[in-house]
Scaffold this active site. Structure first.
Site, mmCIF file in Angstrom:
data_model
loop_
_atom_site.group_PDB
_atom_site.id
_atom_site.type_symbol
_atom_site.label_atom_id
_atom_site.label_comp_id
_atom_site.label_asym_id
_atom_site.label_seq_id
_atom_site.Cartn_x
_atom_site.Cartn_y
_atom_site.Cartn_z
ATOM 1 N N ARG A 16 5.905 19.645 -4.041
ATOM 2 C CA ARG A 16 4.941 19.483 -5.128
ATOM 3 C C ARG A 16 4.077 18.225 -4.980
ATOM 4 N NH1 ARG A 16 9.805 20.459 -9.318
ATOM 5 N NH2 ARG A 16 10.926 19.745 -7.464
ATOM 6 N N GLY A 150 16.422 20.146 -15.218
ATOM 7 C CA GLY A 150 17.611 20.915 -15.565
ATOM 8 C C GLY A 150 18.034 20.575 -16.993
ATOM 9 N N ASN A 180 19.075 16.793 -17.472
ATOM 10 C CA ASN A 180 19.878 16.150 -16.443
ATOM 11 C C ASN A 180 18.969 15.215 -15.651
ATOM 12 O OD1 ASN A 180 21.578 15.624 -14.211
ATOM 13 N ND2 ASN A 180 20.863 17.480 -13.160
ATOM 14 N N LYS A 362 -11.936 -15.082 10.057
ATOM 15 C CA LYS A 362 -10.919 -14.328 10.803
ATOM 16 C C LYS A 362 -10.338 -15.243 11.859
ATOM 17 C CE LYS A 362 -10.921 -12.659 14.458
ATOM 18 N NZ LYS A 362 -11.278 -12.188 15.793
ATOM 19 N N ASN A 388 -18.125 -30.274 7.146
ATOM 20 C CA ASN A 388 -18.993 -29.475 6.292
ATOM 21 C C ASN A 388 -19.665 -28.388 7.128
ATOM 22 O OD1 ASN A 388 -20.376 -29.256 3.538
ATOM 23 N ND2 ASN A 388 -22.041 -29.123 5.024
ATOM 24 N N ASN A 397 -18.359 -15.300 18.303
ATOM 25 C CA ASN A 397 -17.081 -15.360 19.024
ATOM 26 C C ASN A 397 -16.890 -14.194 19.986
ATOM 27 O OD1 ASN A 397 -16.918 -13.592 16.829
ATOM 28 N ND2 ASN A 397 -14.704 -13.817 16.668
#
Ligand code: UD1
Ligand code: CA
Length: 472
Positions: A16, A150, A180, A362, A388, A397
């Site tokens: 389901r 149940g 249950n 990064k 700065n 890079n």
């Protein structure tokens, strides 16, 4: 003295859920359901814990191996064909019953899809089982909408008679609201004897564990029910709607814990904190903050709205403004981040450093007190202290083949709109003039500048304007 082993039924496909991922690996507050079940079983059982896997066994096994140190000891058994919950428990016989006798007198049985169950409830269930000296004790609750569960059928003296599955229930039985939960404590000897005689006599043709209740009753053995009133705790996740319900409940629980520990959560209904995250006291989380994975937030931090922090460490006194995405970063005390900053993996922000608007980082170390406040990309870069970084600075890079490193030493001033073509080093105390493309190392204390000398043509603008005007 009763001893308790446990078995978790985690082999079902979860049809389901309509998912390629095994149901028990679907996360709730960032951790797979099976983790909650295994951790719970491990905490309450004083003997063996068996986890029955089957559908997607390889994936589930791999996950459990990964978490082994946190959850062990436990044993994994495989139910190759998923023939029902009774059949699932049978697969754990080799773990729960030794050569001649059970490893523990009682067995706690848990569905794999009820991650909200608490230790408190399970302990109360075990106590009820002990004190009533029952052979089988089931956990039940009453639901306004019991569809799908149940039902607990009781006799004239309200004694439990049987559990009937929704699909097999008569109209009258369907009107029963007591359900249950899928959590049982059973005398281990009785459990395996009765499983041996189980028959798949139902609409689904499955071996139902729940049939052992009727079997105990017919043998004159005592079956008790422990009724809990916390209906949130008992959610069994069968579909995505249940998953969302469980997610909401779990998140509220996690927020409650952090509030009890001195964290201000401005709007808990709009804050999501994964189960493994920790947050220091006096930190403030604004609405729509997400803290994911193994994130650690220090004390007295402020995290503003729409920020997502994943697997990162944040020191004390850090302010993170609105709309930041931070993944696998290490941010030291009193740093300031955002708004609109993107910190990608392997970023270290040293104490009191600042990362501002529209800055992407990064694999960067930004030294103590250094600033990259506006519109920049820094990648594979080491930045020293008190540097700065001017607006619009870009470290180039990547040359199309490989990543190269940029090193910017202490107290450097990088002017606005600078490109640094890596590999390159800017020495301590150097300055880079605005608009420079840095293609070679800059010695300490030097001024690096690479822009054409400016030429002013007297009156040229006016002449241009006038000639346009004439043409009209
Ligand atoms: C089950 C109970 C139902 C109870 C409900 C509570 C049975 C027959 N029914 O129904 O009375 O109200 O839980 O949430 O037990 N599983 C296996 N192997 C199998 C089949 C299932 O390991 O062959 C596992 C599933 O992965 C799941 C658990 O057993 O974790 C329960 O199975 P599920 O199909 O979800 O049962 P329900 O229909 O919810
Ligand atoms: Ca279920």
């Amino acid at each position: 003295m009763n001893t308790v082993s446990a078995v978790i039924m985690a082999a079902g496909q979860g049809t389901r859920m309509k998912s390629a991922i095994p149901k028990v690996l679907h996360p709730v507050a960032g951790k797979p359901m099976v983790w909650y079940m295994a951790a719970l079983a491990r905490r309450v059982a004083d003997s063996a814990v068996a986890i029955v896997i089957g559908h997607g066994a390889e994936q589930v096994r791999e996950y459990l191996t990964q978490e082994e140190s946190a959850l062990s000891p436990f044993s994994v058994v495989e139910q190759v064909q998923q023939l029902g919950t009774g059949h699932a428990v049978q697969q754990a016989r080799s773990v729960l019953v030794g050569d001649t006798q059970p490893v523990a007198t009682q067995c706690l049985i848990l569905n794999g899809d009820t991650p909200l169950l608490t230790e408190e409830t399970i302990r109360a269930l075990l106590d009820a089982h002990d004190s009533s000296q029952a052979t089988v004790t089931i956990l039940t609750t009453s639901l306004e909408h019991p569809q799908g569960y149940g039902r607990v059928v009781r006799g004239s003296e309200s004694q439990v008679l049987s559990i009937v599955e929704d699909r097999d229930a008569t109209e009258l039985e369907k009107s029963i609201q007591e359900i249950n939960v899928g959590t049982y404590v059973v005398n281990t000897r009785f459990l395996f004897e009765s499983l041996d005689t189980l028959k798949p006599q139902n609409v689904q043709g499955e071996y139902y564990l729940t049939d052992i209740v009727g079997m105990a009753v017919s043998q004159g053995l005592r079956v008790s029910a422990f009724v809990t009133t916390d209906t949130n705790e008992t959610i069994g996740i069968n579909n995505r709607e249940h998953l969302a319900l469980a997610e909401r409940e779990m998140r509220q629980r996690v927020c409650r814990v952090w509030m009890q520990n001195g964290v201000t959560v401005v709007d808990p209904s709009r804050t999501s904190i994964d189960a493994d995250v920790t947050v220091g006291r006096d930190s403030v989380l604004y609405p729509d903050v997400r803290l994911e994975g193994r994130t650690v937030i220090g004390e007295s931090c402020i995290v503003r709205s729409h920020t997502r922090i994943t697997n990162s460490t944040v020191g004390n006194g850090v302010t993170i403004q609105d709309c930041c995405v931070i993944n696998e970063a290490d941010i030291e005390q009193d740093a300031m981040i955002g708004p609109f900053a993107h910190l990608r993996p392997k970023v270290t922000i040293r104490a009191r450093a600042k990362v501002g608007n529209f800055v992407e980082l990064k694999q960067v170390e930004l030294g103590e007190g250094s600033k990259a406040n506006h519109l920049s990309y820094l990648g594979n870069t080491e930045v020293g202290q008190s540097v700065n970084i001017g607006a619009g600075t870009i470290t180039c890079n990547y040359d199309g083949y490989k990543k190269e490193k940029t090193i910017i030493e202490d107290e450097v001033f990088i002017g606005s709109d600078t490109q640094l073509i890596a590999p390159v080093r800017v020495g301590r105390g150097a300055m880079i003039a605005a608009g420079t493309t840095v293609t070679q190392d800059v010695p300490p204390e030097a001024l690096g500048i690479s822009r054409p000398v400016q030429l002013n043509k007297e009156g040229a603008a006016k002449r241009k304007r006038d000639s346009r005007h004439l043409k009209k």
